[in-house]
Scaffold this motif. Structure first.
Motif, PDB file in Angstrom:
ATOM      1  N   SER A 175     -12.596   3.505   6.610  1.00 37.37           N
ATOM      2  CA  SER A 175     -12.178   2.793   5.321  1.00 37.37           C
ATOM      3  C   SER A 175     -11.009   2.289   5.758  1.00 37.37           C
ATOM      4  CB  SER A 175     -11.992   3.909   4.534  1.00 37.37           C
ATOM      5  OG  SER A 175     -11.296   2.886   3.061  1.00 37.37           O
ATOM      6  N   SER A 214      -7.073  -3.741  -2.111  1.00 34.98           N
ATOM      7  CA  SER A 214      -8.432  -3.232  -2.132  1.00 34.98           C
ATOM      8  C   SER A 214      -8.650  -2.303  -0.794  1.00 34.98           C
ATOM      9  CB  SER A 214      -9.571  -3.958  -2.349  1.00 34.98           C
ATOM     10  OG  SER A 214      -9.225  -5.173  -1.192  1.00 34.98           O
ATOM     11  N   ASP A 215      -9.654  -1.477  -1.001  1.00 32.44           N
ATOM     12  CA  ASP A 215      -9.977  -0.886   0.407  1.00 32.44           C
ATOM     13  C   ASP A 215     -11.325  -1.358   0.712  1.00 32.44           C
ATOM     14  OD1 ASP A 215      -7.809   0.727  -0.127  1.00 32.44           O
ATOM     15  OD2 ASP A 215      -8.859   2.700  -0.801  1.00 32.44           O
ATOM     16  N   TYR A 229       1.002  -0.921  -0.083  1.00 31.08           N
ATOM     17  CA  TYR A 229      -0.142  -0.072  -0.211  1.00 31.08           C
ATOM     18  C   TYR A 229       0.707   1.268  -0.117  1.00 31.08           C
ATOM     19  CZ  TYR A 229      -3.446   3.556   1.255  1.00 31.08           C
ATOM     20  OH  TYR A 229      -4.331   4.499   1.407  1.00 31.08           O
ATOM     21  N   SER A 259      -4.398   0.132  -6.977  1.00 37.43           N
ATOM     22  CA  SER A 259      -4.616  -0.797  -6.041  1.00 37.43           C
ATOM     23  C   SER A 259      -4.737  -2.353  -6.656  1.00 37.43           C
ATOM     24  CB  SER A 259      -5.645  -0.468  -5.176  1.00 37.43           C
ATOM     25  OG  SER A 259      -5.301   0.881  -4.215  1.00 37.43           O
ATOM     26  N   ARG A 271     -14.506  -0.604   3.154  1.00 37.60           N
ATOM     27  CA  ARG A 271     -15.135   0.550   3.709  1.00 37.60           C
ATOM     28  C   ARG A 271     -16.439   0.149   4.331  1.00 37.60           C
ATOM     29  NH1 ARG A 271     -18.872   4.552   1.872  1.00 37.60           N
ATOM     30  NH2 ARG A 271     -19.282   3.325   0.121  1.00 37.60           N
ATOM     31  N   PRO A 292      -7.694   0.880   4.365  1.00 36.95           N
ATOM     32  CA  PRO A 292      -7.038   0.865   2.969  1.00 36.95           C
ATOM     33  C   PRO A 292      -5.699  -0.282   2.842  1.00 36.95           C
ATOM     34  CG  PRO A 292      -5.829   2.415   4.144  1.00 36.95           C
ATOM     35  CD  PRO A 292      -6.995   1.885   4.996  1.00 36.95           C
TER      36      PRO A 292
END
Length: 161
Positions: free
Chosen positions: A134, A120-121, A19, A114, A123, A136
């Motif tokens: 969220s 992925s995030d 990330y 990403s 949320r 991340p």
């Protein structure tokens, strides 16, 4: 209340180190846009001091980019008995506790960088708009597994209300 936040560090789940690259790319794109905008204004006008603003913006963004790896390492979450505890931040630390029974939406988002890195995030949103969280930088498989687990916990907790 202070006792609940004093959790041993090994219990925190961290986001993927990949990330860092996603965050760096985003910061670099922002830097190019800001410095480019200042440069375009300076080139189209006869005011030379705007070049100094472009240089200052560039230096500030280099400093921000230098702190990205440490900031990413500060992001973590923990599944507890009744809630999900999320933390982030270096100078201004944020701890958010989201009760499972209050979760209304659990969503997975993936931007182009990403997605290219397999991240992925995750949320999730509650009825209170300010408590949306969220997470991340999760690998896609982990995000999907966590989403399914949170939906399962949220449904069981709402049923018990």
């Amino acid at each position: 209340m202070a006792e609940r936040l004093e959790i041993p560090a090994q219990q925190w789940r961290r986001v993927s180190p990949r990330y860092i690259l996603v965050d760096v790319v985003g910061a670099l794109v922002f830097t190019v846009v800001v410095v480019g905008a200042f440069g375009a204004v300076a080139a189209l006008s006869d005011t030379g001091w705007i070049w100094y603003l472009a240089a200052v913006a560039g230096v500030v963004m280099i400093i921000v980019i230098a702190f990205i790896p440490r900031r990413v390492r500060s992001i973590g979450y923990q599944l507890r008995d009744d809630d999900l505890l999320f933390r982030r931040g270096l100078l201004f630390q944020r701890f958010v506790s989201v009760p499972y029974g209050r979760m209304q939406l659990v969503d997975i988002n993936r931007g182009p960088v990403s997605r290219a890195l397999g991240l992925s995030d995750l949320r999730f949103v509650t009825a209170a708009a300010s408590s949306g969280v969220s997470i991340p930088g999760l690998p896609l498989a982990e995000a999907e597994q966590l989403r399914d687990r949170l939906v399962e916990l949220a449904e069981s907790r709402r049923a018990g209300l």
